[in-house]
Design a protein around this motif. Structure first.
Motif, PDB file in Angstrom:
ATOM      1  N   TRP A  45      18.708  27.104 -14.722  1.00  0.00           N
ATOM      2  CA  TRP A  45      18.525  25.723 -15.158  1.00  0.00           C
ATOM      3  C   TRP A  45      17.074  25.488 -15.574  1.00  0.00           C
ATOM      4  N   PHE A  70      14.252  22.332 -15.396  1.00  0.00           N
ATOM      5  CA  PHE A  70      14.094  21.092 -14.632  1.00  0.00           C
ATOM      6  C   PHE A  70      12.802  20.386 -14.991  1.00  0.00           C
ATOM      7  N   TRP A 107      10.494  17.657 -12.728  1.00  0.00           N
ATOM      8  CA  TRP A 107      10.282  16.941 -11.474  1.00  0.00           C
ATOM      9  C   TRP A 107       9.246  15.858 -11.747  1.00  0.00           C
ATOM     10  N   LEU A 130      14.341  14.000 -10.195  1.00  0.00           N
ATOM     11  CA  LEU A 130      14.527  15.382 -10.623  1.00  0.00           C
ATOM     12  C   LEU A 130      15.623  15.427 -11.674  1.00  0.00           C
ATOM     13  N   HIS A 131      15.290  15.949 -12.855  1.00  0.00           N
ATOM     14  CA  HIS A 131      16.247  16.104 -13.948  1.00  0.00           C
ATOM     15  C   HIS A 131      16.500  17.598 -14.127  1.00  0.00           C
ATOM     16  N   ILE A 132      17.790  17.970 -14.199  1.00  0.00           N
ATOM     17  CA  ILE A 132      18.176  19.372 -14.305  1.00  0.00           C
ATOM     18  C   ILE A 132      19.192  19.540 -15.427  1.00  0.00           C
ATOM     19  N   ARG A 146      24.771  22.237 -11.509  1.00  0.00           N
ATOM     20  CA  ARG A 146      23.640  21.384 -11.123  1.00  0.00           C
ATOM     21  C   ARG A 146      23.770  20.869  -9.689  1.00  0.00           C
ATOM     22  N   LYS A 155      20.483  20.959  -7.029  1.00  0.00           N
ATOM     23  CA  LYS A 155      19.666  19.741  -7.057  1.00  0.00           C
ATOM     24  C   LYS A 155      19.014  19.425  -5.712  1.00  0.00           C
TER      25      LYS A 155
END
Length: 87
Positions: free
Chosen positions: A36, A38, A40, A47-49, A55, A59
């Motif tokens: 992934w 990400f 932060w 937090l975006h993944i 996911r 996460k």
């Protein structure tokens, strides 16, 4: 009675960018056969993944790792942590 250890997977993290002014750290994480990207946002604790596939597996453990280590992470750095699950 035999003692069975918890299943575990090592997650590998590479930091590719960091901005204290904008409040984010960007990087990649891989665990098992998943990978992934990400972002932060530590000031907002978000937090975006991407991608969405798998996911939910990463996460929470990645978020805990980043919260604990964010001030010690540097662009170009490689890090790892153990997840108590088998991916």
């Amino acid at each position: 009675m035999a003692c069975h250890p918890f299943p575990q997977t090592t997650a590998y993290v590479r930091i590719i960018a960091q901005s204290w002014q904008e409040g984010h750290i960007r990087g990649y994480v891989c665990a098992g056969e998943y990978q992934w990207e990400f972002c932060w946002q530590f000031k907002a604790k978000k937090l975006h993944i991407c991608p969405a596939l798998g996911r939910a597996l990463i996460k929470e453990p990645l978020g805990r790792f980043l919260e604990a280590q964010d001030y010690q992470l540097e662009p170009g750095g490689d890090y790892e942590f153990v997840i108590r699950a088998k991916f």
